[in-house]
Motif scaffolding. Structure first.
Motif, PDB file in Angstrom:
ATOM      1  N   ASP A   1     -63.483  13.597 -51.921  1.00 29.32           N
ATOM      2  CA  ASP A   1     -62.703  15.011 -51.621  1.00 29.32           C
ATOM      3  C   ASP A   1     -63.594  16.219 -52.733  1.00 29.32           C
ATOM      4  OD1 ASP A   1     -61.381  14.256 -49.466  1.00 29.32           O
ATOM      5  OD2 ASP A   1     -59.876  13.909 -50.518  1.00 29.32           O
ATOM      6  N   LEU A   2     -63.558  15.715 -53.850  1.00 28.01           N
ATOM      7  CA  LEU A   2     -64.159  16.586 -54.894  1.00 28.01           C
ATOM      8  C   LEU A   2     -65.658  16.767 -54.524  1.00 28.01           C
ATOM      9  CD1 LEU A   2     -64.212  17.950 -57.669  1.00 28.01           C
ATOM     10  CD2 LEU A   2     -64.312  15.868 -58.755  1.00 28.01           C
ATOM     11  N   GLN A   3     -66.374  15.813 -54.374  1.00 23.06           N
ATOM     12  CA  GLN A   3     -67.704  15.996 -53.846  1.00 23.06           C
ATOM     13  C   GLN A   3     -67.947  16.628 -52.946  1.00 23.06           C
ATOM     14  OE1 GLN A   3     -69.753  11.980 -54.339  1.00 23.06           O
ATOM     15  NE2 GLN A   3     -68.431  11.509 -56.083  1.00 23.06           N
ATOM     16  N   ARG A   4     -67.175  16.584 -51.915  1.00 19.19           N
ATOM     17  CA  ARG A   4     -67.225  17.475 -50.410  1.00 19.19           C
ATOM     18  C   ARG A   4     -66.919  18.707 -50.843  1.00 19.19           C
ATOM     19  NH1 ARG A   4     -63.203  15.332 -47.989  1.00 19.19           N
ATOM     20  NH2 ARG A   4     -64.682  13.604 -47.253  1.00 19.19           N
ATOM     21  N   ARG A   5     -65.991  19.188 -51.684  1.00 22.94           N
ATOM     22  CA  ARG A   5     -65.813  20.503 -51.967  1.00 22.94           C
ATOM     23  C   ARG A   5     -67.014  21.288 -52.791  1.00 22.94           C
ATOM     24  NH1 ARG A   5     -59.893  21.951 -54.080  1.00 22.94           N
ATOM     25  NH2 ARG A   5     -59.647  21.006 -51.968  1.00 22.94           N
ATOM     26  N   LEU A   6     -67.588  20.296 -53.718  1.00 24.39           N
ATOM     27  CA  LEU A   6     -68.703  20.853 -54.281  1.00 24.39           C
ATOM     28  C   LEU A   6     -70.023  21.262 -53.419  1.00 24.39           C
ATOM     29  CD1 LEU A   6     -68.588  18.486 -57.446  1.00 24.39           C
ATOM     30  CD2 LEU A   6     -68.067  20.941 -57.403  1.00 24.39           C
ATOM     31  N   ARG A   7     -70.223  20.161 -52.452  1.00 25.25           N
ATOM     32  CA  ARG A   7     -71.087  20.574 -51.613  1.00 25.25           C
ATOM     33  C   ARG A   7     -70.952  21.640 -50.754  1.00 25.25           C
ATOM     34  NH1 ARG A   7     -71.409  14.663 -51.001  1.00 25.25           N
ATOM     35  NH2 ARG A   7     -69.621  14.905 -49.415  1.00 25.25           N
ATOM     36  N   GLU A   8     -69.720  21.933 -50.196  1.00 25.74           N
ATOM     37  CA  GLU A   8     -69.394  23.201 -49.383  1.00 25.74           C
ATOM     38  C   GLU A   8     -69.601  24.306 -50.298  1.00 25.74           C
ATOM     39  OE1 GLU A   8     -65.503  22.047 -48.151  1.00 25.74           O
ATOM     40  OE2 GLU A   8     -66.180  20.703 -46.502  1.00 25.74           O
ATOM     41  N   ALA A   9     -68.993  24.383 -51.741  1.00 22.34           N
ATOM     42  CA  ALA A   9     -69.065  25.528 -52.159  1.00 22.34           C
ATOM     43  C   ALA A   9     -70.492  26.026 -52.525  1.00 22.34           C
ATOM     44  CB  ALA A   9     -68.503  25.341 -53.614  1.00 22.34           C
ATOM     45  N   LEU A  10     -71.556  25.149 -52.691  1.00 19.19           N
ATOM     46  CA  LEU A  10     -72.781  25.431 -52.973  1.00 19.19           C
ATOM     47  C   LEU A  10     -73.422  26.124 -51.749  1.00 19.19           C
ATOM     48  CD1 LEU A  10     -74.333  22.490 -55.034  1.00 19.19           C
ATOM     49  CD2 LEU A  10     -74.470  24.906 -55.505  1.00 19.19           C
ATOM     50  N   VAL A  11     -72.840  26.189 -50.565  1.00 13.46           N
ATOM     51  CA  VAL A  11     -73.348  26.895 -49.465  1.00 13.46           C
ATOM     52  C   VAL A  11     -73.521  28.373 -49.845  1.00 13.46           C
ATOM     53  CG1 VAL A  11     -73.185  27.322 -47.039  1.00 13.46           C
ATOM     54  CG2 VAL A  11     -73.046  25.011 -47.862  1.00 13.46           C
ATOM     55  N   ASP A  12     -72.384  28.950 -50.521  1.00 13.03           N
ATOM     56  CA  ASP A  12     -72.351  30.028 -50.861  1.00 13.03           C
ATOM     57  C   ASP A  12     -72.969  30.704 -52.235  1.00 13.03           C
ATOM     58  OD1 ASP A  12     -70.626  30.499 -48.828  1.00 13.03           O
ATOM     59  OD2 ASP A  12     -68.762  29.900 -49.770  1.00 13.03           O
ATOM     60  N   LYS A  13     -73.776  29.982 -52.708  1.00 16.17           N
ATOM     61  CA  LYS A  13     -74.510  30.395 -54.118  1.00 16.17           C
ATOM     62  C   LYS A  13     -75.532  31.332 -53.706  1.00 16.17           C
ATOM     63  CE  LYS A  13     -76.667  28.861 -58.352  1.00 16.17           C
ATOM     64  NZ  LYS A  13     -75.740  30.097 -59.351  1.00 16.17           N
ATOM     65  N   LYS A  14     -75.471  32.501 -54.228  1.00 13.50           N
ATOM     66  CA  LYS A  14     -76.436  33.515 -54.023  1.00 13.50           C
ATOM     67  C   LYS A  14     -77.862  33.147 -54.564  1.00 13.50           C
ATOM     68  CE  LYS A  14     -73.399  35.999 -51.880  1.00 13.50           C
ATOM     69  NZ  LYS A  14     -72.107  34.914 -51.943  1.00 13.50           N
ATOM     70  N   ALA A  15     -78.898  34.048 -54.143  1.00 12.03           N
ATOM     71  CA  ALA A  15     -79.999  33.829 -54.473  1.00 12.03           C
ATOM     72  C   ALA A  15     -80.240  34.424 -56.289  1.00 12.03           C
ATOM     73  CB  ALA A  15     -81.132  34.655 -53.714  1.00 12.03           C
ATOM     74  N   THR A  16     -79.345  35.303 -56.668  1.00 14.38           N
ATOM     75  CA  THR A  16     -79.644  35.991 -57.888  1.00 14.38           C
ATOM     76  C   THR A  16     -78.125  36.576 -58.396  1.00 14.38           C
ATOM     77  OG1 THR A  16     -80.659  37.843 -59.050  1.00 14.38           O
ATOM     78  CG2 THR A  16     -80.020  38.355 -56.798  1.00 14.38           C
TER      79      THR A  16
END
Length: 326
Positions: A292-307
């Protein structure tokens, strides 16, 4: 297996883990009024840190930097180093410190598995050091750097935040210091945070000014390793030391981002200047939530901005650098 990658194909091998936001210094660019306790905070426990780092390592993280506040204020700090260093897949364990406990404890940290150390020294003038940090501990910190070499560290990185009118004239003194010492001196541009607008306007100076001087004097830029931090590093044949420049306002600074941050309260921050944190702590209570921790990390990275948008004057919600480890 490597899984920590965002929508811009950036890979994140580097975790900056804050273990406390408490600090005993009063640096002008961070906590000028000193640390202000905000209720009864419960920082990540040793077991929670173990589970967190294990989850990151399983997804390709190879380097962890332990930060604060001042991380060595934790009574279990040596055990934290041991825990992180013992995690399969973690190759480098670094820390950032104000240096005041180094003289007595750095040998223990080295034995526990610490492989790299960054110390904040904003001026080589003891009076200016006192003015910037609010602490008259210059000689203690310098003794701590000496102790790090005795303990077996081949290089010590020294951080200095560039501030116009305070330490921006110290370049020659710093260069003389690293000529015969294996120190990587890292000049960091003053960064604008929510509580420091006036200070930023008064003291900000661009690292590009220092870069131009170095190039003119024959310094040459080094290539980065895959899990290095954001510094542009320069070497010179006549010097044992190196110069690093961290210039967050430079063009394409974020293009090479390879690090994620977790606060001392267990929140994932995709950027030092982001608008929110993703809570991970509910998945750190026992050893059964790794998937579950690894899944949440993957999902969160979807929202990382370019800058980080600092160049547009947008500083996010970070109140000061000690809050999530600078």
């Amino acid at each position: 297996m490597f899984e920590l990658q965002d929508a811009f194909a950036r890979k994140f091998q580097y975790l900056r883990l804050s273990v406390t936001d408490v600090c005993n210094f009063k640096c002008q660019y961070c906590l000028p009024d000193g640390y202000m306790p905000d209720g009864r905070k419960s920082f990540l426990t040793l077991d929670e840190i173990r589970r967190l780092v294990h989850g990151f390592a399983a997804m390709g993280t190879s380097k962890v930097r332990i930060t604060g506040g001042e991380p060595s204020l934790r009574k279990d700090f040596t055990q934290i180093i041991e825990t992180v260093a013992a995690t399969p897949g973690i190759e480098k364990v670094a820390m950032t410190t104000n240096g005041y406990r180094m003289k007595k404890q750095v040998a223990d940290w080295r034995q526990a598995g610490l492989t790299a150390i960054n110390v904040s020294v904003d001026s080589l003038d003891p009076r200016m050091f006192h003015q910037i940090t609010g602490q008259n501990r210059f000689h203690e910190v310098m003794d701590g750097i000496d102790a790090a070499f005795v303990a077996g560290f081949e290089q010590v990185k020294v951080n200095a935040v560039l501030m116009r009118g305070l330490n921006d004239g110290d370049l020659d003194r710093f260069l003389a210091w690293i000529k015969d010492n294996p120190i990587q001196l890292r000049f960091i541009e003053l960064m604008q945070t929510g509580e420091m607008d006036e200070l930023f306007q008064r003291h900000h100076v661009r690292g590009a000014v220092i870069k131009a001087i170095l190039l003119q004097q024959g310094w040459q830029q080094k290539l980065k390793a895959h899990n290095d931090g954001p510094a542009e590093v320069f070497w010179h044949a006549d010097y044992k030391g190196e110069i690093g420049l961290i210039m967050p306002y430079s063009k394409d600074f974020c293009a090479s981002c390879n690090r994620l941050r977790v606060s001392s309260l267990g929140k994932l921050h995709l950027c030092l200047f982001g608008d929110y944190g993703v809570d991970l702590r509910d998945l750190l209570a026992d050893d059964h939530h790794q998937a579950d921790l690894q899944r949440r990390l993957r999902e969160a990275l979807v929202d990382k901005k370019a800058t980080h948008f600092l160049h547009e004057g947008i500083t996010g919600m970070t109140p000061h650098l000690a809050s999530i480890g600078g």
